[in-house]
Design an enzyme around this catalytic site. Structure first.
Site, PDB file in Angstrom:
ATOM      1  N   HIS A 134     -30.682  14.700 -28.900  1.00 26.86           N
ATOM      2  CA  HIS A 134     -29.330  14.425 -28.398  1.00 26.86           C
ATOM      3  C   HIS A 134     -28.294  15.334 -29.061  1.00 26.86           C
ATOM      4  O   HIS A 134     -27.463  15.942 -28.376  1.00 26.86           O
ATOM      5  CB  HIS A 134     -28.996  12.956 -28.664  1.00 26.86           C
ATOM      6  CG  HIS A 134     -27.588  12.579 -28.335  1.00 26.86           C
ATOM      7  ND1 HIS A 134     -27.214  12.084 -27.105  1.00 26.86           N
ATOM      8  CD2 HIS A 134     -26.450  12.621 -29.074  1.00 26.86           C
ATOM      9  CE1 HIS A 134     -25.907  11.848 -27.101  1.00 26.86           C
ATOM     10  NE2 HIS A 134     -25.431  12.164 -28.292  1.00 26.86           N
ATOM     11  N   GLU A 135     -28.330  15.437 -30.380  1.00 25.67           N
ATOM     12  CA  GLU A 135     -27.319  16.222 -31.090  1.00 25.67           C
ATOM     13  C   GLU A 135     -27.468  17.718 -30.821  1.00 25.67           C
ATOM     14  O   GLU A 135     -26.472  18.430 -30.648  1.00 25.67           O
ATOM     15  CB  GLU A 135     -27.393  15.935 -32.594  1.00 25.67           C
ATOM     16  CG  GLU A 135     -27.081  14.495 -32.974  1.00 25.67           C
ATOM     17  CD  GLU A 135     -25.706  14.045 -32.517  1.00 25.67           C
ATOM     18  OE1 GLU A 135     -24.788  14.883 -32.411  1.00 25.67           O
ATOM     19  OE2 GLU A 135     -25.539  12.842 -32.255  1.00 25.67           O
ATOM     20  N   HIS A 138     -25.976  18.618 -27.528  1.00 22.11           N
ATOM     21  CA  HIS A 138     -24.526  18.851 -27.570  1.00 22.11           C
ATOM     22  C   HIS A 138     -24.230  20.321 -27.864  1.00 22.11           C
ATOM     23  O   HIS A 138     -23.330  20.925 -27.264  1.00 22.11           O
ATOM     24  CB  HIS A 138     -23.884  18.001 -28.674  1.00 22.11           C
ATOM     25  CG  HIS A 138     -23.527  16.606 -28.254  1.00 22.11           C
ATOM     26  ND1 HIS A 138     -22.766  16.325 -27.139  1.00 22.11           N
ATOM     27  CD2 HIS A 138     -23.811  15.404 -28.828  1.00 22.11           C
ATOM     28  CE1 HIS A 138     -22.594  15.015 -27.045  1.00 22.11           C
ATOM     29  NE2 HIS A 138     -23.221  14.438 -28.041  1.00 22.11           N
ATOM     30  N   GLU A 196     -21.568  12.859 -23.560  1.00 23.71           N
ATOM     31  CA  GLU A 196     -22.569  12.023 -24.214  1.00 23.71           C
ATOM     32  C   GLU A 196     -23.753  11.759 -23.283  1.00 23.71           C
ATOM     33  O   GLU A 196     -24.915  11.846 -23.691  1.00 23.71           O
ATOM     34  CB  GLU A 196     -21.936  10.695 -24.660  1.00 23.71           C
ATOM     35  CG  GLU A 196     -21.042  10.801 -25.873  1.00 23.71           C
ATOM     36  CD  GLU A 196     -21.807  11.152 -27.142  1.00 23.71           C
ATOM     37  OE1 GLU A 196     -22.993  10.773 -27.246  1.00 23.71           O
ATOM     38  OE2 GLU A 196     -21.236  11.808 -28.022  1.00 23.71           O
TER      39      GLU A 196
END
Length: 263
Positions: A134-135, A138, A196
């Site tokens: 997820h990070e 980004h 997100e």
């Protein structure tokens, strides 16, 4: 005259757009990757020098191992799409920081930090892969660049664009700190709900490509929901999707992610 200015502005903004990998969403991009990566490298070193970095032990080794597997998956994906240039200038780093924060982040250029406080929630390598997928998503989706570009457009393209190209480095660095999304100590502006959700989607693909079961992402967010104990604000008041919405979205995207998963 005003019409000409408006038309020129529209053409400029249209030209200053890029495309997010996998989702294909168009995004505003007024700052170069070189500038973003340079600012990220500077701030990342500041974090490391002012934090207690855990440089050895099983947990630190796990952070580096999982991070490098996600990194390889990302590089593989971009290579398959003939988009290797999107990762030019990346100098990946994965560090575990001794801190009770239940947090992790990835700055532009692949600068990753995991706080030890999140490890009881991730529980194992697969749980950590959910977080790092997820990070890192980004970063490779250039969400920080998008946020910075939006702020530049809002505050005045001319003045802040010149700051971003080096004429006022302190101004651009301050703006970078506001949008980098590196946790409560650095990021003053959180990622939006769309970003997100996009990071969840991309992260699911990347963890699957790295050999981690994407179905386990649902369990992680359920643990996160239980951890919060229903104390999170209503979704319409939050920049993050509610955990319930997040789980539903991930469940809908799992068939796609499973195609990338090889046991």
């Amino acid at each position: 005259m005003l019409k000409k200015i408006a038309l020129a502005s529209c053409l400029f903004l249209a030209a200053a757009c890029s495309t997010v990998p996998i989702t294909g969403r168009r995004q505003l991009s007024l700052v170069s990757d070189t500038e973003m990566n340079s600012m990220a490298a500077t701030e990342y070193q500041k974090v490391l020098t002012t934090s207690k970095v855990i440089g050895s032990g099983t947990q630190a080794a796990m952070v580096k191992r999982v991070g490098q597997r996600i990194q390889q998956a990302v590089e593989t994906y971009f290579r398959q799409q003939n988009q290797q240039s999107q990762l030019e200038g990346y100098a990946w780093e994965f560090n575990l920081i001794d801190d009770k924060q239940e947090n992790a982040w990835c700055m532009p250029g692949g600068k990753v930090a995991v706080y030890s406080g999140i490890l009881p929630i991730t529980q194992d390598e697969t749980g950590l892969a959910v977080v790092l997928g997820h990070e890192i998503a980004h970063a490779v989706a250039k969400h920080s660049t998008e946020r910075m570009s939006q702020q530049m457009a809002t505050q005045g393209i001319g003045s802040l664009a010149s700051a971003a190209v080096g004429q006022a480095p302190s101004a651009s660095q301050n703006l970078f700190l506001q949008v980098v999304g590196a946790g409560s100590q650095l990021g003053l502006l959180k990622y939006g709900r769309n970003q997100e959700s996009e990071a969840d989607h991309l992260g699911l693909i990347f963890m699957a490509m790295a050999g981690y079961d994407p179905d386990k992402a649902v369990q992680f967010w359920q643990r996160m929901d239980a951890r919060e104990g229903g104390a999170s604000p209503p979704e319409f008041l939050s920049t993050h999707p509610s955990n319930g919405t997040r789980v539903a979205d991930i469940q809908r995207e799992l068939p796609e992610a499973r195609k990338y998963y090889k046991r």
